[in-house]
Design an enzyme around this catalytic site. Sequence first.
Site, short mmCIF file in Angstrom:
data_model
loop_
_atom_site.label_atom_id
_atom_site.label_comp_id
_atom_site.label_asym_id
_atom_site.label_seq_id
_atom_site.Cartn_x
_atom_site.Cartn_y
_atom_site.Cartn_z
N ASN A 8 8.14 2.37 2.05
CA ASN A 8 8.00 3.27 0.87
C ASN A 8 8.47 4.74 1.33
O ASN A 8 7.66 5.33 2.02
CB ASN A 8 6.47 3.25 0.11
CG ASN A 8 6.37 4.18 -0.91
OD1 ASN A 8 7.35 4.86 -1.48
ND2 ASN A 8 5.15 4.59 -1.21
N LYS A 10 8.85 7.34 -0.54
CA LYS A 10 8.22 8.21 -1.41
C LYS A 10 9.55 9.35 -1.81
O LYS A 10 10.42 8.95 -1.91
CB LYS A 10 7.13 8.81 -0.84
CG LYS A 10 6.07 7.90 -0.26
CD LYS A 10 4.96 8.44 0.38
CE LYS A 10 3.69 7.60 0.91
NZ LYS A 10 2.82 8.04 1.45
N HIS A 93 0.16 2.61 -6.87
CA HIS A 93 0.00 3.54 -5.42
C HIS A 93 -0.98 4.41 -5.73
O HIS A 93 -0.92 5.13 -6.85
CB HIS A 93 1.36 4.01 -5.14
CG HIS A 93 1.28 4.49 -3.72
ND1 HIS A 93 0.72 5.71 -3.13
CD2 HIS A 93 1.69 3.90 -2.58
CE1 HIS A 93 0.78 5.88 -2.13
NE2 HIS A 93 1.47 4.96 -1.12
N GLU A 95 -1.04 7.40 -4.89
CA GLU A 95 -0.69 8.75 -4.95
C GLU A 95 -0.18 8.99 -6.39
O GLU A 95 -0.29 9.90 -7.13
CB GLU A 95 0.60 9.13 -4.22
CG GLU A 95 0.14 9.15 -2.86
CD GLU A 95 1.54 9.18 -1.81
OE1 GLU A 95 2.38 8.99 -2.21
OE2 GLU A 95 1.04 9.22 -0.69
N GLU A 165 -4.55 -0.49 0.60
CA GLU A 165 -4.32 0.70 1.17
C GLU A 165 -5.39 1.84 1.07
O GLU A 165 -5.57 2.52 -0.08
CB GLU A 165 -3.07 1.61 0.59
CG GLU A 165 -1.68 0.60 0.56
CD GLU A 165 -0.55 1.55 0.51
OE1 GLU A 165 0.18 1.56 1.30
OE2 GLU A 165 -0.48 2.20 -0.75
N GLY A 171 -1.40 8.43 5.07
CA GLY A 171 -0.69 9.62 5.68
C GLY A 171 -1.63 10.40 6.66
O GLY A 171 -0.92 11.86 6.92
N SER A 211 -1.01 4.74 7.41
CA SER A 211 -0.81 4.96 8.87
C SER A 211 -0.60 3.87 9.79
O SER A 211 -1.11 3.44 10.92
CB SER A 211 -2.01 5.93 9.33
OG SER A 211 -2.21 7.04 8.54
C1 PEP Z 1 1.61 4.45 1.86
O1 PEP Z 1 1.50 5.55 1.07
O2 PEP Z 1 1.94 3.46 1.11
C2 PEP Z 1 1.49 4.49 3.25
C3 PEP Z 1 1.08 3.36 3.67
O3 PEP Z 1 1.72 5.65 3.81
P1 PEP Z 1 1.47 6.25 5.41
O4 PEP Z 1 2.13 4.77 6.10
O5 PEP Z 1 2.41 7.11 5.69
O6 PEP Z 1 0.06 6.24 5.71
#
Ligand code: PEP
Length: 252
Positions: A8, A10, A93, A95, A165, A171, A211
């Site tokens: 992703n 973003k 998601h 976000e 997630e 992040g 992460s």
């Molecule tokens: C995400 O936002 O889907 C995600 C997994 O981000 P990150 O890997 O940066 O934690």
Amino acid sequence: MKNIVAGNWKSNKLIDEAQQLFNDIQSIIRNVEKTEVIIAPPLPYLGQLAALSNSKLSIGAQQTSAFGMGAFTGEVTSEMLKSVGVTWVIIGHSERREGFGETNEVVRKKVRSALNNGLKVILCCGENLSDRQSNDHFEWVGNQIRDGLSGVSAEEMNDVVIAYEPIWAIGTGQTASSAQAQEMHAHIRGIVKGLFDETVGNHCRVLYGGSCKPDNAQELFSQPDVNGGLIGGASLQADSFAAIVSASEMQH
Ligand code: PEP
């Protein structure tokens, strides 16, 4: 059943950078066999990159509209995404849920719109830190799954993947431990079995996101109910993304 590793991107990368990253990833992962690789670039690049996608690398959108065609200024519909060669869409998601008011009801409508228009869905769920600390995380995620999948048929579940997630891990560099991931993935699979049946539950791929990096991917992916990952930050560089794909290839 293949694992999935989805990147992703973003709101990152200008078009030239996006094209370069896509090219680099495509050449590094050309020999993958056990993993479906998906990239979700920013919306304006979807058509251009989808035209270059192939059986080893498919293109996903980062979201879709809850509405169909019509007077919805600024919305991009599932029909439009499909028409430019997009095959997957990420829905729900955190976000989008937290920053853009996507409730479970909106998520459900988006899932419906995607499936109605032949897009495959990565349905995201995950709790925030306070839900985990108060031990409400299983119930929270369960509700997200039950609401998001409401009205989806057992047959349509062939086109649905779930991504767990935990918000506190996205992040932040703070990954869920493999035991925490496994425990929640097993819970999610149990809910899918309850909503449909054993077979649908066993075939439903549940991805981990938060992460996930080259140095922890293998440990996470080795858990019995973890079927790959949804990758944010580490998908923005070809080397780190490819290393995560390699970790998936080493499973089974
Ligand atoms: C995400 O936002 O889907 C995600 C997994 O981000 P990150 O890997 O940066 O934690």
